[in-house]
Design a protein around this motif. Structure first.
Motif, mmCIF file in Angstrom:
data_model
loop_
_atom_site.group_PDB
_atom_site.id
_atom_site.type_symbol
_atom_site.label_atom_id
_atom_site.label_comp_id
_atom_site.label_asym_id
_atom_site.label_seq_id
_atom_site.Cartn_x
_atom_site.Cartn_y
_atom_site.Cartn_z
ATOM 1 N N UNK A 109 0.819 -1.215 0.000
ATOM 2 C CA UNK A 109 0.000 0.000 0.000
ATOM 3 C C UNK A 109 0.855 1.268 0.000
ATOM 4 N N UNK A 110 1.835 1.319 0.923
ATOM 5 C CA UNK A 110 2.583 2.562 1.089
ATOM 6 C C UNK A 110 4.083 2.391 0.867
ATOM 7 N N UNK A 111 4.515 1.158 0.548
ATOM 8 C CA UNK A 111 5.914 0.858 0.250
ATOM 9 C C UNK A 111 6.845 1.060 1.439
ATOM 10 N N UNK A 112 6.295 1.081 2.620
ATOM 11 C CA UNK A 112 7.128 1.180 3.816
ATOM 12 C C UNK A 112 7.601 -0.214 4.211
ATOM 13 N N UNK A 113 8.878 -0.289 4.570
ATOM 14 C CA UNK A 113 9.404 -1.573 5.000
ATOM 15 C C UNK A 113 9.222 -1.740 6.501
ATOM 16 N N UNK A 114 8.646 -2.849 6.857
ATOM 17 C CA UNK A 114 8.504 -3.163 8.265
ATOM 18 C C UNK A 114 9.282 -4.428 8.555
ATOM 19 N N UNK A 115 9.682 -4.612 9.791
ATOM 20 C CA UNK A 115 10.335 -5.874 10.119
ATOM 21 C C UNK A 115 9.423 -6.719 10.986
ATOM 22 N N UNK A 116 9.536 -7.975 10.752
ATOM 23 C CA UNK A 116 8.644 -8.937 11.356
ATOM 24 C C UNK A 116 9.520 -9.979 12.035
ATOM 25 N N UNK A 117 9.342 -10.188 13.314
ATOM 26 C CA UNK A 117 10.190 -11.167 13.992
ATOM 27 C C UNK A 117 9.520 -12.538 14.008
ATOM 28 N N UNK A 118 10.310 -13.522 13.695
ATOM 29 C CA UNK A 118 9.813 -14.875 13.529
ATOM 30 C C UNK A 118 10.519 -15.862 14.450
ATOM 31 N N UNK A 119 9.746 -16.764 15.002
ATOM 32 C CA UNK A 119 10.339 -17.851 15.783
ATOM 33 C C UNK A 119 10.700 -19.002 14.851
ATOM 34 N N UNK A 120 9.892 -19.198 13.821
ATOM 35 C CA UNK A 120 10.111 -20.268 12.843
ATOM 36 C C UNK A 120 10.404 -19.658 11.480
ATOM 37 N N UNK A 121 11.106 -20.391 10.601
ATOM 38 C CA UNK A 121 11.363 -19.848 9.258
ATOM 39 C C UNK A 121 10.118 -19.834 8.381
ATOM 40 N N UNK A 122 9.065 -20.476 8.845
ATOM 41 C CA UNK A 122 7.819 -20.529 8.083
ATOM 42 C C UNK A 122 6.717 -19.872 8.903
ATOM 43 N N UNK A 123 5.971 -18.982 8.252
ATOM 44 C CA UNK A 123 4.869 -18.322 8.934
ATOM 45 C C UNK A 123 3.753 -18.073 7.943
ATOM 46 N N UNK A 124 2.546 -18.302 8.400
ATOM 47 C CA UNK A 124 1.385 -18.001 7.587
ATOM 48 C C UNK A 124 0.383 -17.342 8.520
ATOM 49 N N UNK A 125 0.051 -16.090 8.223
ATOM 50 C CA UNK A 125 -0.877 -15.428 9.125
ATOM 51 C C UNK A 125 -0.966 -13.943 8.887
ATOM 52 N N UNK A 126 -1.515 -13.231 9.873
ATOM 53 C CA UNK A 126 -1.787 -11.807 9.701
ATOM 54 C C UNK A 126 -0.557 -10.922 9.862
ATOM 55 N N UNK A 127 -0.572 -9.788 9.169
ATOM 56 C CA UNK A 127 0.474 -8.782 9.286
ATOM 57 C C UNK A 127 -0.163 -7.406 9.146
#
Ligand SMILES: [Zn+2]
Length: 71
Positions: A9-27
């Motif tokens: 939408x706005x081309x802003x980069x956000x960082x997302x912290x993960x416990x597993x290398x695979x994630x499927x869900x909301x952001x």
């Protein structure tokens, strides 16, 4: 592990912290508050699509349930 996600939408980069290398869900974009459903594999963004607030809340509930079962 921190994964960078660029908001479509706005081309802003956000960082997302993960416990597993695979994630499927909301952001949620921290800047424009747009809601997305994302899929990460091997710490890379495989899939992103915008979703409604209703759908976002539903996915959050699923995530909460999943993490409860892990313990
Ligand atoms: Zn955004």
């Amino acid at each position: 592990m921190l994964v960078k996600i660029k908001c479509p939408e706005c081309e802003t980069e956000g960082s997302f912290s993960l416990a597993d290398p695979v994630y499927e869900g909301p952001y949620r974009c921290w800047k424009c508050r747009a809601l997305f459903s994302i899929k990460l594999e091997d710490n890379k963004l495989e899939f992103i699509e915008s979703i409604s607030e209703e759908e976002f809340n539903r996915q959050m509930e699923i995530q909460a349930l999943r993490s409860r079962f892990k313990k």
